[in-house]
Design an enzyme around this catalytic site. Structure first.
Site, PDB file in Angstrom:
ATOM      1  N   ILE A 145       7.583  -0.449  -3.649  1.00 13.42           N
ATOM      2  CA  ILE A 145       8.246  -1.534  -2.904  1.00 13.42           C
ATOM      3  C   ILE A 145       9.007  -0.613  -1.851  1.00 13.42           C
ATOM      4  CG2 ILE A 145      10.026  -3.317  -3.097  1.00 13.42           C
ATOM      5  CD1 ILE A 145       9.505  -3.680  -5.969  1.00 13.42           C
ATOM      6  N   GLU A 156       5.529   3.382 -10.117  1.00 17.73           N
ATOM      7  CA  GLU A 156       5.604   3.729 -11.597  1.00 17.73           C
ATOM      8  C   GLU A 156       7.142   3.247 -12.176  1.00 17.73           C
ATOM      9  OE1 GLU A 156       4.497   5.496  -9.323  1.00 17.73           O
ATOM     10  OE2 GLU A 156       3.412   7.225  -9.878  1.00 17.73           O
ATOM     11  N   CYS A 176       9.833  10.279 -10.176  1.00 18.73           N
ATOM     12  CA  CYS A 176       9.239   9.621 -11.219  1.00 18.73           C
ATOM     13  C   CYS A 176       9.089   9.931 -12.589  1.00 18.73           C
ATOM     14  CB  CYS A 176       7.882   8.753 -10.782  1.00 18.73           C
ATOM     15  SG  CYS A 176       8.213   7.163  -9.576  1.00 18.73           S
TER      16      CYS A 176
HETATM   17  N1  THU Z   1       4.172   6.066  -4.324  1.00 17.42           N
HETATM   18  C1  THU Z   1       4.079   5.730  -5.403  1.00 17.42           C
HETATM   19  O1  THU Z   1       4.275   4.508  -5.489  1.00 17.42           O
HETATM   20  N2  THU Z   1       3.759   6.381  -6.538  1.00 17.42           N
HETATM   21  C2  THU Z   1       3.464   7.716  -6.465  1.00 17.42           C
HETATM   22  O2  THU Z   1       2.844   8.182  -7.616  1.00 17.42           O
HETATM   23  C3  THU Z   1       3.140   8.422  -5.136  1.00 17.42           C
HETATM   24  C4  THU Z   1       4.000   7.606  -4.013  1.00 17.42           C
HETATM   25  C5  THU Z   1       4.437   5.338  -2.970  1.00 17.42           C
HETATM   26  C6  THU Z   1       5.935   5.831  -2.588  1.00 17.42           C
HETATM   27  C7  THU Z   1       5.442   5.364  -1.056  1.00 17.42           C
HETATM   28  O3  THU Z   1       5.761   3.927  -0.847  1.00 17.42           O
HETATM   29  C8  THU Z   1       4.282   5.654  -0.609  1.00 17.42           C
HETATM   30  O4  THU Z   1       3.414   5.913  -2.154  1.00 17.42           O
HETATM   31  C9  THU Z   1       3.817   6.977  -0.051  1.00 17.42           C
HETATM   32  O5  THU Z   1       4.446   7.874  -0.484  1.00 17.42           O
END
Ligand code: THU
Length: 136
Positions: A45, A57, A91
């Site tokens: 988000i 995550e 995370c």
């Molecule tokens: N992002 C995630 O949701 N999980 C991950 O493990 C790596 C990065 C998202 C954060 C952001 O919205 C986009 O990916 C680029 O970094």
């Protein structure tokens, strides 16, 4: 071939479709498998301030904790990349709060996968923090 984590990856793929990603356009899905058997999915988000963005995550874990779950077995993370992605540092710490030995199943939309343990990605997550030091 059916493997142990196919269902969890499918849930994370579903979660990914709900990604709110107007800035990066990089949708990520996650799905956490609870000890109880329940599964909770999440997507990233994003926010116009960028820094307030929440990764898939943490959304999945937040959703599970809000439903009363605190014990987790595995989390699947999926993105449309050539090689499977891994959870970011924030995370890793967030996941380790509940399950330092969580199984991390990283998958690509195309179907490649990598399975590793959170304890390898983030060893000793609680050392030197609050209850684990002597406070004067
Ligand atoms: N992002 C995630 O949701 N999980 C991950 O493990 C790596 C990065 C998202 C954060 C952001 O919205 C986009 O990916 C680029 O970094």
């Amino acid at each position: 071939m059916y493997t142990q984590f196919d269902g969890l990856i499918r849930s994370s793929l579903k979660g990914r479709l709900r990604g709110y990603v107007p800035y990066s356009k990089f949708a990520v899905g996650a799905a956490v498998q609870c000890k109880s058997g329940a599964v909770f999915a999440g997507s990233n988000i994003e926010n116009i301030s960028y820094g307030l963005t929440i990764c898939a995550e943490r959304v999945a874990i937040g959703s599970a904790v809000a439903a009363g779950e605190r014990e987790f077995v595995a989390i699947a993370v999926v993105a449309d990349t050539i090689e499977p992605i891994a959870p970011c540092g924030a995370c890793r710490q967030f996941l380790a709060e509940f399950s330092p030995d969580l199984v991390i199943v990283s998958a690509t939309v195309a179907g490649d996968r990598k399975i590793e343990n959170l304890s390898n990605l983030l060893p000793d997550p609680k050392r030197g923090i609050l209850k684990n030091v002597h406070i004067r």
